[in-house]
Design an enzyme around this catalytic site. Structure first.
Site, PDB file in Angstrom:
ATOM      1  N   ASN A 148      -4.484  12.543  -5.922  1.00  9.47           N
ATOM      2  CA  ASN A 148      -4.790  13.961  -5.679  1.00  9.47           C
ATOM      3  C   ASN A 148      -4.111  14.903  -6.674  1.00  9.47           C
ATOM      4  OD1 ASN A 148      -2.364  13.264  -4.481  1.00  9.47           O
ATOM      5  ND2 ASN A 148      -2.576  14.712  -2.804  1.00  9.47           N
ATOM      6  N   GLY A 223       1.617   8.452  -1.313  1.00  5.32           N
ATOM      7  CA  GLY A 223       0.270   7.979  -1.001  1.00  5.32           C
ATOM      8  C   GLY A 223       0.027   8.023   0.494  1.00  5.32           C
ATOM      9  N   THR A 225      -0.235   6.970   4.521  1.00  3.97           N
ATOM     10  CA  THR A 225       0.780   6.461   5.447  1.00  3.97           C
ATOM     11  C   THR A 225       0.648   4.953   5.670  1.00  3.97           C
ATOM     12  OG1 THR A 225       1.099   8.584   6.503  1.00  3.97           O
ATOM     13  CG2 THR A 225       1.627   6.654   7.840  1.00  3.97           C
ATOM     14  N   THR A 227      -0.562   2.721   3.611  1.00  3.38           N
ATOM     15  CA  THR A 227      -0.071   2.033   2.406  1.00  3.38           C
ATOM     16  C   THR A 227       1.449   2.109   2.361  1.00  3.38           C
ATOM     17  OG1 THR A 227      -2.039   2.897   1.303  1.00  3.38           O
ATOM     18  CG2 THR A 227      -0.430   1.814  -0.085  1.00  3.38           C
ATOM     19  N   GLU A 245       6.674   9.364   0.309  1.00  4.91           N
ATOM     20  CA  GLU A 245       6.069  10.677   0.587  1.00  4.91           C
ATOM     21  C   GLU A 245       4.651  10.392   1.051  1.00  4.91           C
ATOM     22  OE1 GLU A 245       7.707  13.378   0.348  1.00  4.91           O
ATOM     23  OE2 GLU A 245       9.390  12.886  -0.957  1.00  4.91           O
ATOM     24  N   CYS A 279      -1.437  16.718   0.569  1.00  7.63           N
ATOM     25  CA  CYS A 279      -0.762  16.307   1.808  1.00  7.63           C
ATOM     26  C   CYS A 279      -0.211  17.514   2.574  1.00  7.63           C
ATOM     27  CB  CYS A 279       0.343  15.308   1.489  1.00  7.63           C
ATOM     28  SG  CYS A 279       1.448  15.888   0.195  1.00  7.63           S
ATOM     29  N   GLU A 457      12.627  14.223  -1.972  1.00  2.00           N
ATOM     30  CA  GLU A 457      12.792  14.360  -3.422  1.00  2.00           C
ATOM     31  C   GLU A 457      12.834  15.853  -3.709  1.00  2.00           C
ATOM     32  OE1 GLU A 457      10.103  11.787  -5.633  1.00  2.00           O
ATOM     33  OE2 GLU A 457      10.649  10.068  -4.413  1.00  2.00           O
TER      34      GLU A 457
HETATM   35  O1  TXE Z   1      -4.217   6.001  -1.265  1.00  2.00           O
HETATM   36  P1  TXE Z   1      -3.242   4.792  -1.289  1.00  2.00           P
HETATM   37  P2  TXE Z   1      -5.769   5.985  -1.170  1.00  2.00           P
HETATM   38  C1  TXE Z   1      -3.947   9.551   2.086  1.00  2.00           C
HETATM   39  C2  TXE Z   1      -5.276  10.128   2.456  1.00  2.00           C
HETATM   40  C3  TXE Z   1      -6.248   9.146   1.903  1.00  2.00           C
HETATM   41  C4  TXE Z   1      -5.506   7.874   2.176  1.00  2.00           C
HETATM   42  C5  TXE Z   1      -5.895   6.718   1.326  1.00  2.00           C
HETATM   43  O2  TXE Z   1      -5.394  10.199   3.850  1.00  2.00           O
HETATM   44  O3  TXE Z   1      -7.473   9.181   2.543  1.00  2.00           O
HETATM   45  O4  TXE Z   1      -4.166   8.191   1.938  1.00  2.00           O
HETATM   46  O5  TXE Z   1      -5.937   7.091  -0.044  1.00  2.00           O
HETATM   47  C6  TXE Z   1      -1.217   2.174  -4.599  1.00  2.00           C
HETATM   48  N1  TXE Z   1       1.471  -1.694  -2.591  1.00  2.00           N
HETATM   49  N2  TXE Z   1      -3.370  10.057   0.870  1.00  2.00           N
HETATM   50  O6  TXE Z   1      -6.385   4.761  -0.645  1.00  2.00           O
HETATM   51  O7  TXE Z   1      -3.970   3.529  -0.992  1.00  2.00           O
HETATM   52  C7  TXE Z   1      -2.555   2.667  -5.100  1.00  2.00           C
HETATM   53  O8  TXE Z   1      -3.055   1.812  -6.109  1.00  2.00           O
HETATM   54  C8  TXE Z   1       1.805  -0.839  -3.571  1.00  2.00           C
HETATM   55  C9  TXE Z   1      -2.291  10.957   1.034  1.00  2.00           C
HETATM   56  O9  TXE Z   1      -6.222   6.374  -2.477  1.00  2.00           O
HETATM   57  O10 TXE Z   1      -2.078   5.145  -0.468  1.00  2.00           O
HETATM   58  C10 TXE Z   1      -2.188   4.054  -5.567  1.00  2.00           C
HETATM   59  O11 TXE Z   1      -1.543   3.993  -6.834  1.00  2.00           O
HETATM   60  N3  TXE Z   1       0.981   0.127  -4.008  1.00  2.00           N
HETATM   61  C11 TXE Z   1      -1.508  11.104  -0.196  1.00  2.00           C
HETATM   62  C12 TXE Z   1      -1.173   4.515  -4.524  1.00  2.00           C
HETATM   63  O12 TXE Z   1      -0.666   3.308  -3.955  1.00  2.00           O
HETATM   64  C13 TXE Z   1      -0.235   0.246  -3.413  1.00  2.00           C
HETATM   65  C14 TXE Z   1      -2.262  11.149  -1.458  1.00  2.00           C
HETATM   66  C15 TXE Z   1      -1.756   5.394  -3.410  1.00  2.00           C
HETATM   67  O13 TXE Z   1      -2.865   4.741  -2.842  1.00  2.00           O
HETATM   68  C16 TXE Z   1      -0.631  -0.628  -2.376  1.00  2.00           C
HETATM   69  C17 TXE Z   1      -3.301  10.158  -1.502  1.00  2.00           C
HETATM   70  C18 TXE Z   1       0.285  -1.637  -1.961  1.00  2.00           C
HETATM   71  N4  TXE Z   1       0.011  -2.482  -0.964  1.00  2.00           N
HETATM   72  C19 TXE Z   1      -3.841   9.688  -0.345  1.00  2.00           C
HETATM   73  N5  TXE Z   1      -1.874  -0.279  -1.982  1.00  2.00           N
HETATM   74  C20 TXE Z   1      -0.433  12.187  -0.172  1.00  2.00           C
HETATM   75  N6  TXE Z   1       0.547  12.034   0.697  1.00  2.00           N
HETATM   76  O14 TXE Z   1      -0.446  13.105  -0.961  1.00  2.00           O
HETATM   77  C21 TXE Z   1      -2.245   0.784  -2.741  1.00  2.00           C
HETATM   78  N7  TXE Z   1      -1.261   1.084  -3.618  1.00  2.00           N
END
Ligand code: TXE
Length: 477
Positions: A148, A223, A225, A227, A245, A279, A457
């Site tokens: 994002n 990322g 929650t 994940t 975060e 977020c 952070e």
């Molecule tokens: O994010 P992911 P996604 C939320 C939002 C969204 C949902 C999923 O609700 O719909 O998360 O989004 C890496 N071990 N936010 O699927 O999967 C991945 O490659 C280590 C909120 O895109 O959380 C990417 O680089 N890394 C959020 C990063 O994690 C892993 C912003 C984030 O991906 C992994 C984005 C693993 N097992 C989405 N799996 C905010 N808080 O701002 C994935 N990744």
């Protein structure tokens, strides 16, 4: 655009020889390919970071601060390129990519350079001894970022991490790799010692190889929650330093004594900035009963007046959603809202601006009539989707605001600043704004409670997270 990994100061093809398509959110077309890094790539990157660690962590902090300044200068020269690539990759309006993403990416490096230059050891005198507290590097850091705010969040981690003497391996989101690549080009151009910053592209599997590696000492993750829970699980057996975060379901609380015009502007921005994919977005709007009708009239007018269109157009206020899959998720919540008894006041439809068929478009959606316990009112949707609810008392507003498993942020709108502060102090979250939203001072802590994450952070909290304190106690009789 065919991107490469950046390992030990060199742009490298992935050893895995696997690639992923990078798609434009606004057209759905392929705009490039990204390495899908495997075990060998991740291992090489970690080894490069480990090799660079002794010299880099041994450097004087002011020397490292100079490197941060050089990176900031070079990024600033590429300001327009950052904005262009970020808008292309994420589908966000170019005006937003300039005012938020490009601007903050430069200022993150400048801000931490200044903090690190001003850093001093703490001294505590005893009658017979002197204590020195020194912050030292933790080691090799894994920095994992979402789609994002790609460079904004990556620079928010890289700057304090290397500033404090760590060396790092970055893993940007597979959906938005372009500005991470730009940062590596900048790092290469300024000639940062090789191995200090490395980058592997890839998906969640590549990320989990990093977080689970015994040679990584620290993980900073932003990322989703769910994940975040997996990251914690893979990092915890080795007791790595961990910062998470995660998501949010933040309330915007509108009291009857607010400045209604300013509030409607602020609440609209909080709800739909970056298509609601921040977020911190205020996706639950709580309105005091006595002004509910008037607020709704003005709010809906404000939402419907937003310009949706080509992200590259200067006048665009709302761009495309990040992916087809995400669009389907958000649309799923529109159907769920109807099932849960809600009404769509505006939006809810896919909308396709002319000539952008194939992109992930959705009109800003406002839902009313839902109970405050429903899934749509308590789960993170992360899109142009808000629910509006009534309340009758301060107590009730606080209760509704806290009725979610998230606890990241919130905003309160009232002319009574004492009430604003009082309510803010009762919200279970990491950050609360009064009569403003996303008003950021980089010195303050950023992060959340409950399912919104672990740790903080920002400012001295970043310096603390990216370091280990050492206490030396010297006795002098
Ligand atoms: O994010 P992911 P996604 C939320 C939002 C969204 C949902 C999923 O609700 O719909 O998360 O989004 C890496 N071990 N936010 O699927 O999967 C991945 O490659 C280590 C909120 O895109 O959380 C990417 O680089 N890394 C959020 C990063 O994690 C892993 C912003 C984030 O991906 C992994 C984005 C693993 N097992 C989405 N799996 C905010 N808080 O701002 C994935 N990744």
């Amino acid at each position: 655009m065919k991107l490469l990994n950046y390992i030990k100061g060199k742009f490298e093809e992935p050893g895995s020889a696997e690639w992923m398509d990078n798609l434009s959110p606004s057209t759905g077309k392929v705009i490039g390919s990204v390495p899908l890094s495997g075990e060998s790539d991740v291992k090489l990157a970690i080894a490069a970071a480990r090799e660079a660690l002794p010299e880099w962590s041994g450097m004087d902090p002011s020397g490292r601060a100079e490197w941060l300044d050089r990176i900031a200068d070079c990024l600033e020269e590429k300001f327009e390129e950052i904005a262009y690539l970020e808008s292309l990759d994420t589908g966000k309006p170019i005006s937003l990519a300039r005012s938020v993403d490009a601007t903050r990416s430069v200022s993150n490096f400048r801000f931490f350079s200044e903090m690190i230059r001003d850093m001093e050891d703490e001294i505590y005198e005893m009658e017979d001894a002197t204590n020195i507290v020194k912050l030292r590097a933790v080691g090799v850091g894994a920095l994992i970022t979402p789609w994002n705010l790609p460079l904004y969040l990556l620079s928010w981690k890289v700057a304090p991490a290397i500033g404090m003497g760590n060396t790092v391996v970055c893993k940007p989101s597979e959906l938005t790799p372009l500005t991470a690549d730009l940062l590596m080009r900048v790092i290469d151009e300024v000639g940062l010692p090789s191995g200090v910053v490395n980058l592997v592209h890839g998906n969640g599997n590549s990320g989990s190889m990093l977080t689970g590696s015994p040679d990584v000492d620290l993980v900073s993750f932003t990322g989703g929650t769910s994940t975040g829970a997996k990251v914690a699980q893979s990092a915890s057996p080795q007791f790595k330093k961990l910062s998470l975060e995660l998501g949010g379901k933040n309330a915007s609380i509108v009291f009857s004594d607010c400045d209604l015009e300013e509030t409607v502007k602020g609440v609209t921005r909080a709800a739909f900035l970056n298509q609601g994919q921040v977020c911190l977005c205020g996706s639950r709007i709580l309105v005091e009963d006595s002004i509910y009708e008037r607020f709704m009239e003005m709010f809906v007018e404000s939402v419907e007046s937003m310009v949706i269109g080509d992200p590259m157009d200067d006048d665009t206020e709302l761009g495309a959603l990040i992916s087809k899959q995400h669009l389907q998720k958000v649309q799923g919540y529109v159907s769920l809202a109807l099932e849960e008894g809600g009404q769509i006041v505006t939006g809810g439809e896919p909308c396709l601006p002319k000539e952008l068929e194939g992109g992930n478009w959705m009109s800003p959606t406002v839902i009313t009539g839902l109970g405050t316990e429903t899934r749509c009112s308590t789960e993170e949707v992360f899109g142009p989707f808000v629910t509006v609810h009534r309340f009758n008392s301060e107590h009730e507003a606080i209760e509704i605001a806290n009725n979610t498993r998230y606890g990241l942020a919130g905003s309160i709108w009232t002319m009574d600043l004492e009430k604003g502060r009082r309510v803010a102090e009762n919200i279970h979250s990491g950050m609360v704004w009064v009569n403003t939203w996303l008003h950021r001072d980089l010195r303050v802590p950023f992060g959340g409670v409950k399912d919104s994450g672990v740790g903080r952070e920002g400012g001295k909290w970043s310096l603390g997270f990216f370091s280990e304190p050492l206490n030396v106690c010297v006795r002098h009789d």
